[in-house]
Enzyme design. Structure first.
Site, PDB file in Angstrom:
ATOM      1  N   HIS A   1      -9.991  -3.665   9.226  1.00 28.39           N
ATOM      2  CA  HIS A   1      -9.791  -3.334   8.130  1.00 28.39           C
ATOM      3  C   HIS A   1      -9.965  -4.791   7.354  1.00 28.39           C
ATOM      4  O   HIS A   1     -10.603  -5.424   5.958  1.00 28.39           O
ATOM      5  CB  HIS A   1      -8.663  -3.522   7.045  1.00 28.39           C
ATOM      6  CG  HIS A   1      -7.684  -1.838   7.573  1.00 28.39           C
ATOM      7  ND1 HIS A   1      -8.543  -0.825   7.013  1.00 28.39           N
ATOM      8  CD2 HIS A   1      -7.008  -1.275   8.197  1.00 28.39           C
ATOM      9  CE1 HIS A   1      -7.973   0.613   7.097  1.00 28.39           C
ATOM     10  NE2 HIS A   1      -6.917   0.792   8.042  1.00 28.39           N
TER      11      HIS A   1
ATOM     12  N   HIS B   1      -7.346  -2.421  14.768  1.00 33.29           N
ATOM     13  CA  HIS B   1      -7.639  -1.502  13.785  1.00 33.29           C
ATOM     14  C   HIS B   1      -7.454  -2.703  12.560  1.00 33.29           C
ATOM     15  O   HIS B   1      -8.052  -1.718  11.722  1.00 33.29           O
ATOM     16  CB  HIS B   1      -6.753  -0.273  13.801  1.00 33.29           C
ATOM     17  CG  HIS B   1      -6.571   0.490  12.134  1.00 33.29           C
ATOM     18  ND1 HIS B   1      -6.948   1.752  12.973  1.00 33.29           N
ATOM     19  CD2 HIS B   1      -5.867  -0.041  11.411  1.00 33.29           C
ATOM     20  CE1 HIS B   1      -6.285   1.890  11.474  1.00 33.29           C
ATOM     21  NE2 HIS B   1      -6.238   1.605  10.432  1.00 33.29           N
ATOM     22  N   GLU B   2      -5.898  -3.008  12.377  1.00 30.86           N
ATOM     23  CA  GLU B   2      -5.834  -3.676  11.058  1.00 30.86           C
ATOM     24  C   GLU B   2      -7.449  -5.405  10.769  1.00 30.86           C
ATOM     25  O   GLU B   2      -7.386  -5.659   9.907  1.00 30.86           O
ATOM     26  CB  GLU B   2      -4.686  -4.585  11.267  1.00 30.86           C
ATOM     27  CG  GLU B   2      -3.087  -3.402  11.563  1.00 30.86           C
ATOM     28  CD  GLU B   2      -3.755  -2.781  10.653  1.00 30.86           C
ATOM     29  OE1 GLU B   2      -3.782  -2.879   9.495  1.00 30.86           O
ATOM     30  OE2 GLU B   2      -2.848  -1.195  10.590  1.00 30.86           O
TER      31      GLU B   2
ATOM     32  N   GLU C   1       1.440  -1.133  -0.131  1.00 23.87           N
ATOM     33  CA  GLU C   1       0.236  -0.212   0.048  1.00 23.87           C
ATOM     34  C   GLU C   1       0.704   1.352   0.125  1.00 23.87           C
ATOM     35  O   GLU C   1       1.827   1.042   0.725  1.00 23.87           O
ATOM     36  CB  GLU C   1      -0.691   0.340   0.939  1.00 23.87           C
ATOM     37  CG  GLU C   1      -1.716   0.963   0.532  1.00 23.87           C
ATOM     38  CD  GLU C   1      -3.143   1.121   2.072  1.00 23.87           C
ATOM     39  OE1 GLU C   1      -2.920   0.843   3.466  1.00 23.87           O
ATOM     40  OE2 GLU C   1      -3.861   1.904   2.114  1.00 23.87           O
TER      41      GLU C   1
ATOM     42  N   ALA D   1       1.507  -0.785  11.001  1.00 22.92           N
ATOM     43  CA  ALA D   1       0.995  -1.754  10.823  1.00 22.92           C
ATOM     44  C   ALA D   1       0.696  -2.046   9.689  1.00 22.92           C
ATOM     45  O   ALA D   1      -0.208  -1.068   8.715  1.00 22.92           O
ATOM     46  CB  ALA D   1       0.303  -2.490  11.608  1.00 22.92           C
ATOM     47  N   MET D   2       0.395  -2.925   9.359  1.00 24.75           N
ATOM     48  CA  MET D   2      -0.561  -3.052   7.374  1.00 24.75           C
ATOM     49  C   MET D   2      -1.524  -4.432   7.767  1.00 24.75           C
ATOM     50  O   MET D   2      -1.045  -5.450   7.803  1.00 24.75           O
ATOM     51  CB  MET D   2       0.699  -3.562   6.302  1.00 24.75           C
ATOM     52  CG  MET D   2       0.192  -3.745   4.965  1.00 24.75           C
ATOM     53  SD  MET D   2      -0.871  -2.492   4.040  1.00 24.75           S
ATOM     54  CE  MET D   2      -1.949  -2.528   2.910  1.00 24.75           C
ATOM     55  N   GLU D   3      -2.621  -4.385   7.247  1.00 21.56           N
ATOM     56  CA  GLU D   3      -4.063  -5.109   6.766  1.00 21.56           C
ATOM     57  C   GLU D   3      -3.740  -6.445   5.719  1.00 21.56           C
ATOM     58  O   GLU D   3      -4.930  -6.470   5.945  1.00 21.56           O
ATOM     59  CB  GLU D   3      -4.934  -4.666   6.705  1.00 21.56           C
ATOM     60  CG  GLU D   3      -6.173  -3.606   5.754  1.00 21.56           C
ATOM     61  CD  GLU D   3      -4.992  -1.622   5.187  1.00 21.56           C
ATOM     62  OE1 GLU D   3      -4.476  -1.655   6.327  1.00 21.56           O
ATOM     63  OE2 GLU D   3      -5.734  -1.329   4.385  1.00 21.56           O
ATOM     64  N   ASN D   4      -2.929  -6.040   5.358  1.00 26.06           N
ATOM     65  CA  ASN D   4      -3.066  -7.691   4.085  1.00 26.06           C
ATOM     66  C   ASN D   4      -3.919  -8.599   3.974  1.00 26.06           C
ATOM     67  O   ASN D   4      -3.671  -9.076   5.188  1.00 26.06           O
ATOM     68  CB  ASN D   4      -1.124  -8.069   4.239  1.00 26.06           C
ATOM     69  CG  ASN D   4      -0.184  -7.041   3.711  1.00 26.06           C
ATOM     70  OD1 ASN D   4      -0.084  -6.470   3.029  1.00 26.06           O
ATOM     71  ND2 ASN D   4       0.303  -7.060   5.100  1.00 26.06           N
TER      72      ASN D   4
ATOM     73  N   GLU E   1      -8.806   4.320   6.436  1.00 26.79           N
ATOM     74  CA  GLU E   1      -8.484   4.398   7.383  1.00 26.79           C
ATOM     75  C   GLU E   1      -9.291   4.768   9.073  1.00 26.79           C
ATOM     76  O   GLU E   1      -9.180   4.939   9.789  1.00 26.79           O
ATOM     77  CB  GLU E   1      -7.213   5.761   7.368  1.00 26.79           C
ATOM     78  CG  GLU E   1      -6.315   4.613   6.631  1.00 26.79           C
ATOM     79  CD  GLU E   1      -6.049   3.750   7.234  1.00 26.79           C
ATOM     80  OE1 GLU E   1      -5.770   3.334   8.458  1.00 26.79           O
ATOM     81  OE2 GLU E   1      -5.519   2.300   5.825  1.00 26.79           O
TER      82      GLU E   1
END
Ligand SMILES: [Zn+2]
Length: 796
Positions: free
Chosen positions: A274, A270-271, A103, A236-239, A293
């Protein structure tokens, strides 16, 4: 163009940091196909098995297919990047993993693809690499075999999803796994870190359970990985099915502070949210990124509150998300929640306090207006209607409007499309309560803009609501006003100024959130000039004996920020407040009090030499100090001894990221600028890890003794800094928050510097920083501290 699926094969030469790839893309197109590719060496392109001409133009791979339906096949090669985007190398002591961050627009760095969130497709990934390595992707492994020294793993097909959600991780990962409610949960870390995996695993389970109930839709994938990546640009990242985190945002062990546990819970929730809102239903284009977001930020608080009610997460939400957004949005250099974004740089730069915090706060205001039940119904209907597909903000408002039978679309449209927010001035006018709205700006400039404001108020002991839709409202109060407080529990995104009637506010029945709101607004008014500094300090006095977590924390935050700005004018008030609070909190054992005690002690160590020495004396017994107090002990030690080597040695040798952060904080808190300068030079030499550089700079920024060295360092190393954060919006956000501090007394010089050293990815950030700097300088002038004095002051 419509993409159906990607079938990807990657042969990864892990030790030489390169890969060969082959991707088969099933698609239909009315004209020549345009793929995206960056830093990939394209070897051959075929369309339905015949070779076709292709050309790389910028980030586009143009393929001369004409009108086309079928399979496009691309052979290519690439490298595992040293930057923190694409498939990149994330190093740790003793090795590295390769991990992806796509992203917003970096999937094109691993495979040629139509890298657009609305081009959802199914992905089938197969990876060949050294046999001793673990491979993680979005879905479970479908098959795995060994061929000589190599291992080949095929993953199950993903659901239809956007390219930016694809994930691949390769390396010596260790895992803790648990099956629960039909989902396999796994926390993956580099070797030796699994002791921190239990807590996040439980929070992930709790979050999935919460959201399945709230959204009324089961989690879609059979497994959910939480991957701790040793080097990571964002938090962090929601892959989908393989969420990545900084180690510090995920791992929690027995030495972790309450503060860390709260932070980790928030990030995980949060993640996980998503996985529905963002992954299952995705925005059509990045101009609705804010919706992704904001909504996740809002929902994380909901889930956190459900899992840990005693933590009073909504108070944290207001203190961090709402307050951060109100501050950022008080500048002329702000932007509407909804922005037009054209280029990748612009996308990265709008990941800011407005897209997360303001959006989330406006959503909270909407929920308070429509009622929780109606709001939830609308959200559920939205997710059902658009699952595996894309939607825009207006689609969500429509559903909530239908569910609540109120004017959601119109209200939201105004809040989303207008920059800024209102301040309501409340006064008495004969037998009437008058409320006037105008835009709030730090600069003091007046601007007649109106918003539809859902007002809540406690008036003479009763609750009253109205939607204020015009500039001025007069409310008849036949019995007179005895007590009044607007914005009950701070659910609204506005400030309130009470015109000469503060004593009626104190008479109202005030919650902790309300008391927070009063001082939080007063602080902003002090910067704007509406409230004098002495009036503000008088208000702070009232909070000296504050017993509630949120208002006490807020006053501490304010005094700490003011100390960074005007140490001389605020040191005494800060000492007094923090000493009093430390006494109040001394014997408390609930988690929020333990957390706050640590924060208060850290602040006191900065303004009170005696206390810093007392803290330093406990350093020899460091391992036995309670986790929330450790950071304060380190900064007290650094500040009162000036011992650089001990702090640095600890930063380097400790393996936990949380411990590293405590000692990194120590490196920034020296009184002697040359020691801070030494710490800064460690960033460039590589002794401070890339992902810690920003924490280092953040800490230094707050140290009023270090402004000159910070500016010297930054003006010499801006290009280096840009390089390590290339492709992410970090530098922009940093400059927004740091310029207002290190720029004090040298605004012209800073302005000239950025005029000649162009930083295109931080254009908005620099302008906002310069504006805030001016606000700070005006404030300092008003309180009688000239700029030079500020720099020369050494508080004893
Ligand atoms: Zn997010």
């Amino acid at each position: 163009m419509k993409v159906e699926s990607y079938d990807i094969f990657l042969d990864i030469d892990f030790s030489n940091l390169r890969f060969d790839g082959k991707v088969k893309i099933k698609l239909e197109s009315e004209a020549d196909v345009k793929l995206n590719a960056v830093d990939l060496d394209i070897k051959k392109v075929t369309a339905n098995a015949s070779c076709v001409k292709h050309a790389l133009v910028g980030e586009d791979l143009d393929v001369k297919t004409g009108k086309f339906s079928g399979t496009l096949e691309v052979d290519y090669s690439g490298t595992i990047s040293e930057k923190l985007v694409g498939l990149y190398k994330a190093a740790y002591d003793g090795g590295y993993v390769a991990s992806t961050q796509f992203e917003a627009v970096s999937a094109r760095r691993m495979l040629p693809c139509v890298d657009h969130p609305a081009q959802k497709a199914e992905f089938k990934l197969a990876v060949k690499t050294d046999k001793g390595l673990e491979i993680i992707s979005n879905t479970p492994i479908a098959s795995s075999k060994i061929e000589g020294t190599k291992r080949i793993v095929e993953f199950q097909k993903t659901p239809r999803m956007s390219t930016y959600l694809l994930y691949l991780g390769v390396g010596k990962f260790e895992e803790v796994k648990e099956k629960h409610g039909g989902v396999e949960y796994a926390v993956a870390t580099v070797p030796g870190k699994l002791s921190g995996a239990r807590f996040p695993l439980d929070v992930a389970k709790g979050s999935v359970e919460f959201f399945e109930k709230y959204f009324g839709i089961k989690y879609v994938l059979p497994k959910l990985h939480l991957v701790a990546v040793p080097e990571f640009a964002a938090g962090a990242m929601e892959n989908w099915g393989a969420i990545t985190f900084r180690e510090i945002a995920l791992l929690v062990d027995k030495d972790s502070s309450v503060r860390m546990k709260k932070g980790v819970t928030d990030v995980i929730a949060h993640e996980v949210s998503h996985q529905w809102f963002g992954n299952l239903v995705t925005m059509k284009w990045w101009d609705d990124l804010w919706l992704n977001e904001s909504f996740a930020t809002f929902m994380a608080a909901k889930a956190g509150h459900a899992m840990f009610p005693k933590w009073r997460i909504w108070e944290e939400f207001v203190r961090l998300d709402t307050a951060g957004a109100l501050t950022r949005d008080s500048l002329l250099n702000t932007h509407a929640i909804e922005v037009k974004v054209n280029s990748p740089e612009e996308i990265e730069e709008v990941f800011d306090d407005i897209s997360y915090g303001k959006g989330a706060s406006v959503i909270r205001m909407l929920e308070a207006y429509t009622g929780e039940e109606n709001f939830m119904k609308g959200v559920r209907a939205y997710l059902h209607k658009y699952e595996y597909s894309n939607a825009a903000g207006v689609d969500l408002w429509s559903q909530i409007e239908d569910a609540s039978k109120s004017q959601v679309k119109r209200i939201m449209s105004e809040w989303i499309k207008k920059p800024g927010y209102p301040v309501l001035t409340v006064g008495l006018n004969g037998g009437k309560l008058s409320i006037r709205q105008e835009r709030f700006l730090f600069s003091g400039r007046s601007e007649k803009t109106t918003w539809p404001v859902p007002i809540t108020m406690r008036l003479n002991g009763a609750t009253k609501r109205l939607l204020m839709d015009k500039e001025e409202e007069m409310i008849d109060i036949p019995d007179g006003v005895d007590s009044v407080k607007l914005n009950i529990d701070q659910t609204g995104f506005y400030r309130v100024h009470y015109d000469g009637i503060y004593e009626k506010v104190w008479r109202a029945d005030l919650s902790a959130l309300d008391r927070y709101g009063i001082i939080s607004d007063a602080y902003a008014f002090a910067f704007q000039g509406k409230t004098s500094f002495s009036e503000y300090l008088g208000l702070v006095e009232r909070y000296t004996d504050e017993k509630e977590y949120l208002p006490a924390y807020e006053v501490s935050d304010q005094l700490a920020s003011l100390y960074s700005l005007a140490p001389k004018s605020v040191a005494e008030a800060s000492r007094k407040f923090h000493r009093a609070q430390l006494k109040i909190l001394a014997d408390k054992t609930d988690e929020n009090s333990v957390l706050l005690r640590g924060v208060i002690a850290g602040r006191l160590a900065l303004v009170d030499d005696d206390y810093a020495q007392e803290a330093a004396s406990k350093f020899s017994d460091y391992e036995r100090i309670e986790p929330d107090m450790k950071a304060a002990i380190v900064s007290g030690f650094a500040r009162s001894t000036g011992d650089f080597d001990t702090v640095l040695k600890n930063y380097k040798s400790r393996s936990s990221e949380e411990e590293k952060a405590r000692f990194l904080g120590g490196l920034t808190s020296y009184r002697d600028p040359s020691l801070v300068s030494r710490a800064l030079s460690l960033a460039v030499s590589g002794e401070i890890r890339k992902q810690h550089v920003l924490n280092l700079l953040g800490g230094v920024m707050r140290n009023p003794d270090a402004r000159d060295v910070t500016w010297n360092w930054l003006s010499n190393n801006i290009d280096w800094l840009r390089k390590i954060y290339e492709g992410v919006g970090t530098v922009s956000r940093y400059l927004t928050s740091a310029i207002p501090y290190f720029g004090i007394g040298r605004a012209d010089e800073v302005q000239r510097f950025f005029a000649t050293h162009k930083v295109p990815e931080a254009g908005r950030g620099i302008e906002a920083g310069m504006e805030r700097l001016k606000v700070n300088e005006d404030f300092l002038r008003r309180i009688g501290q000239t700029n030079r004095q500020v720099i020369q002051v050494r508080e004893r």
